[in-house]
Write an enzyme that holds these catalytic residues in place. Structure first.
Site, mmCIF file in Angstrom:
data_model
loop_
_atom_site.group_PDB
_atom_site.id
_atom_site.type_symbol
_atom_site.label_atom_id
_atom_site.label_comp_id
_atom_site.label_asym_id
_atom_site.label_seq_id
_atom_site.Cartn_x
_atom_site.Cartn_y
_atom_site.Cartn_z
ATOM 1 N N GLU A 250 5.473 -2.763 -4.360
ATOM 2 C CA GLU A 250 4.999 -1.658 -5.208
ATOM 3 C C GLU A 250 6.128 -0.642 -5.231
ATOM 4 O O GLU A 250 6.365 0.047 -4.233
ATOM 5 C CB GLU A 250 3.718 -1.045 -4.615
ATOM 6 C CG GLU A 250 2.563 -2.017 -4.469
ATOM 7 C CD GLU A 250 1.928 -2.403 -5.795
ATOM 8 O OE1 GLU A 250 2.136 -1.683 -6.797
ATOM 9 O OE2 GLU A 250 1.228 -3.424 -5.833
ATOM 10 N N CYS A 284 4.522 7.960 -7.519
ATOM 11 C CA CYS A 284 5.123 6.851 -8.258
ATOM 12 C C CYS A 284 4.625 6.813 -9.696
ATOM 13 O O CYS A 284 5.350 6.419 -10.594
ATOM 14 C CB CYS A 284 4.833 5.534 -7.555
ATOM 15 S SG CYS A 284 3.074 5.270 -7.245
#
Ligand code: NAD
Length: 515
Positions: A250, A284
Site C-alpha cells: 500500500e 496517502c
C-alpha cells in the site's frame, strides 16, 4: 488530555543493540527511546511467534473474535490514553487522531471479529466442466500462512500499522509488527492492549526499529504486508522475491479532485479544504491536486482559500484547540517547501500560506496555490503536506486526462450534482478507489477493497480479499468411499478405452457455436 503521553511500556521482547529517540513533532520534546532490534533479535521473535501459531490457530475463529471484541471495548475504555499517545508522537490534532486512528480501529476490530470468519469458511465448489469429478467433494479452504510481518508508516500509526494486523490475526496467523521508527509508541500500546485482552504470549509482537529492522523481518515471515512510500515498497518487493514470500504493498498517492461546473460548490470547497489539510496533508489519499471546470473556477478558488485561511495551526493542547497539526520530521518539511518553491519558481501564485511556520515544533502553513501546471513537482510528485494546488481546466475531459497523467493511482474524487455523470467520470480514472461528491471516505468502507493502481500499490486491504491474502488457498478433493475400483483412464492403456475417451471429449467439448 495531556500533550505528551507514553505507553506503560516502551519495551519489546527481543534483544536490542541500539535505541531510537521518539519526539513530539509539535513541540520538539523528547518523549522516550525504544530499542532498535537487529536481525538476531528478529530471528528470536520469529521463532517464538512460529511456536505460538498452532495454538492460536486452534483457538478457532470465535476464540480469536472474542479477543478482538474485548480489544474494541478496551479502546473505548482507554480512548484518552490512545489519543494522547497518537497525538504526542505524531503532533497531529486530537480530532485527526480521533476520526482516523481511533475511529477506524474500533470499527475494524468489530468488523473483522464479525465478518472475518465468514470470509474464511470452507467453500464447497460445484464442477460442471469435468465429468471426471462428478460425485466428488470439492473444497476450497483458507488456511493461515503462518507468520505475517506487517511494516507500517508514521502518518496513521494505529490504522496503517496495527489495522492491518487485525485481519492477519483473525485468519489464525501470528504477527510481528514493525512500526515506523518515528511513531512506535502507538503500536506498543496496541500490544499492551491485546495482552490485557488475553491474547496468548508471542502471538502478536512489536519489533521496534528502522529500515534495517523492516528488512530483517521480511526474511523471517511467510507473508509481508507493507504500507509506506513507493520507493521503499520496491525494496520490500525485491526482498520478498528473494525470500519467495507474498507481499502486499500500500504505497504513495497523488490523489486528484475534479470539480465539475454543476457541483455543489459549497460542499466541494469544504471537502477540498478538509481533505487536503487534515492530518496536515499527510494522508496517502489526501487531495493533493484539484482540477476545476472554468465556469466555476473563480468562485471555487475564493471559497477554498477563505476556508484554508481560517484554519488554526499549532501544537494541540486539547480537543478543539487547533485544526492543522505538525509535519512529522524535518525531511518531510523539506519536501513540502521544495514543492512549493519549485511551483513558485515556475510561475505559480500562492494565495495563502507558502512557508514553513515558526516553531518550536515543525509546521508548514496551510497553503493554496493557483496558476499551476504539470511541469511542477507539486502536481506530479507526492507532497504529503498541507498544500492544495488548484488548476483551471476547459472541461471534465481535460480534467480526466490530467488526473490520469500521474505515475500514481491510489484514490480520486469527483464533484457533480449529477451523480450519474460523476460516476461515469470516476470510471475513467486509473485509481484503486474513486469517491463521488466525497473524498477519502472509501477507506472507512471495510467491505470494499482499498488498494492502489499503478505505482500506488499491489493488492488491497479490506473486504474478502483483505483477509484471504493472509491465507494459503488449499484445494481438497474428496472421492467418496463408494468409488469404482479404478478410473477409466488408469492402467493398463487400451486402444478401446482411448477411442472411447476421444469420443467423450468430442461430445463434451465439441458442441456449440463458434465464430
Ligand atoms: P517509508 O517508506 O519511509 O517507511 C515505511 C516503513 O518501512 C517504516 O516502518 C520504515 O522503517 C520501513 N522501511 C524502510 N526501509 C525499509 C526496508 N528496506 N525494508 C523494509 N522496511 C523498510 O514511508 P513513511 O515515510 O513512513 O510513510 C509515508 C508514505 O506512506 C507515503 O508515501 C504515503 O503515501 C504512504 N502511505 C500509504 C498508505 C496506503 O494505504 N497506500 C497509507 C499510509 C501511508
Amino acid at each position: 488530555m495531556t500533550s505528551t503521553a507514553q505507553p506503560e511500556t516502551a519495551e519489546t521482547n527481543g534483544a536490542a543493540t541500539d535505541s531510537i529517540a521518539v519526539d513530539n513533532p509539535a513541540t520538539g520534546e523528547l518523549i522516550t527511546t525504544v530499542p532498535l532490534l537487529d536481525a538476531q533479535a528478529l530471528a528470536e521473535l520469529a521463532a517464538r511467534a512460529r511456536e505460538a501459531q498452532p495454538q492460536w490457530e486452534a483457538i478457532g475463529p470465535s476464540g480469536r473474535a472474542r479477543i478482538m471484541r474485548r480489544a474494541q471495548k478496551w479502546m473505548l475504555d482507554n480512548a484518552e490514553r490512545v489519543l494522547d499517545t497518537v497525538v504526542s508522537e505524531t503532533g497531529k490534532t486530537y480530532e485527526d487522531a480521533q476520526v482516523a486512528d481511533f475511529g477506524y480501529t474500533v470499527s475494524a476490530l468489530g468488523f473483522w471479529a464479525k465478518e472475518g470468519p465468514k470470509y474464511l469458511v470452507d467453500e464447497h465448489v460445484p464442477s460442471w466442466n469435468n465429468p471426471g469429478t462428478t460425485g466428488k467433494k470439492l473444497i476450497l479452504r483458507y488456511a493461515p500462512v503462518g507468520l505475517v510481518g506487517v511494516i507500517g508508516p508514521w502518518n496513521y500509526p494505529i490504522t496503517n500499522a496495527f489495522g492491518d494486523c487485525i485481519p492477519a490475526l483473525m485468519a489464525g496467523n501470528t504477527v510481528i509488527l514493525k512500526p515506523s521508527e518515528v511513531t512506535p509508541l502507538s503500536s506498543l500500546l496496541m500490544a499492551d492492549m491485546l495482552r490485557e485482552c488475553g491474547i496468548p504470549e508471542d502471538v502478536f509482537t512489536v519489533a521496534t526499529g528502522d529500515g534495517s529492522t523492516g528488512a530483517a523481518l521480511i526474511g523471517e515471515v511467510d507473508c509481508v504486508m507493507f504500507t509506506g512510500s513507493t520507493k521503499t515498497g520496491k525494496a520490500v518487493m525485491r526482498a520478498a522475491a528473494d525470500a519467495l514470500v507474498p507481499c502486499y504493498l500500500e504505497l504513495g498517492g497523488k490523489d486528484p479532485m475534479i470539480v465539475c461546473s454543476d457541483a455543489n460548490l459549497e460542499r466541494a470547497a469544504n471537502a477540498a479544504a478538509f481533505y487536503s489539510m487534515n492530518n496536515a496533508g499527510q494522508v496517502c489519499i489526501s487531495v493533493e491536486r484539484c482540477y476545476v471546470e472554468a465556469a466555476v473556477y473563480d468562485e471555487f478558488v475564493e471559497k477554498v482559500t477563505d476556508n484554508v485561511r481560517a484554519l488554526r495551526q499549532g501544537a494541540p493542547t486539547d480537543v478543539g484547540t487547533v485544526d492543522v497539526g505538525a509535519v512529522i520530521f524535518p525531511p518531510q518539511l523539506d519536501i513540502v517547501d521544495e514543492h512549493v518553491r519549485d511551483a513558485v519558481d515556475k510561475g505559480a501564485k500562492v494565495l495563502t500560506g507558502g512557508h514553513p511556520a515558526t516553531g518550536p515544533g515543525r509546521f508548514y502553513e496551510p497553503t493554496v496555490l493557483v496558476d499551476v501546471d504539470h511541469s511542477m513537482k507539486i502536481m506530479r510528485e507526492e507532497t504529503f503536506g498541507p498544500t492544495l494546488p488548484i488548476m483551471k481546466v476547459r472541461d471534465a475531459d481535460e480534467a480526466v486526462r490530467l488526473a490520469n497523467d500521474s505515475p500514481y493511482g491510489l484514490g480520486a474524487s469527483v464533484f457533480s450534482k449529477d451523480s450519474e455523470r460523476g460516476e461515469q467520470i470516476a470510471r475513467r480514472l486509473d485509481v484503486g478507489a474513486a469517491n463521488v461528491n466525497d473524498a477519502m471516505i472509501n477507506y472507512t468502507v471495510l467491505e470494499l477493497p482499498m488498494g492502489g493502481a499503478k505505482t500506488s500499490g499491489i493488492g488491497s486491504r479490506h473486504g474478502a480479499g483483505g483477509i484471504r491474502k493472509y491465507c494459503s488457498q488449499q484445494a481438497i478433493v474428496v472421492t467418496a468411499r463408494m468409488a469404482m475400483k479404478k478410473e477409466l483412464f488408469m492402467y493398463p492403456y487400451k486402444s478401446r478405452t482411448s477411442r472411447m475417451l476421444a469420443g467423450a471429449f468430442k461430445l463434451m467439448y465439441g458442441r456449440g457455436k463458434r465464430d
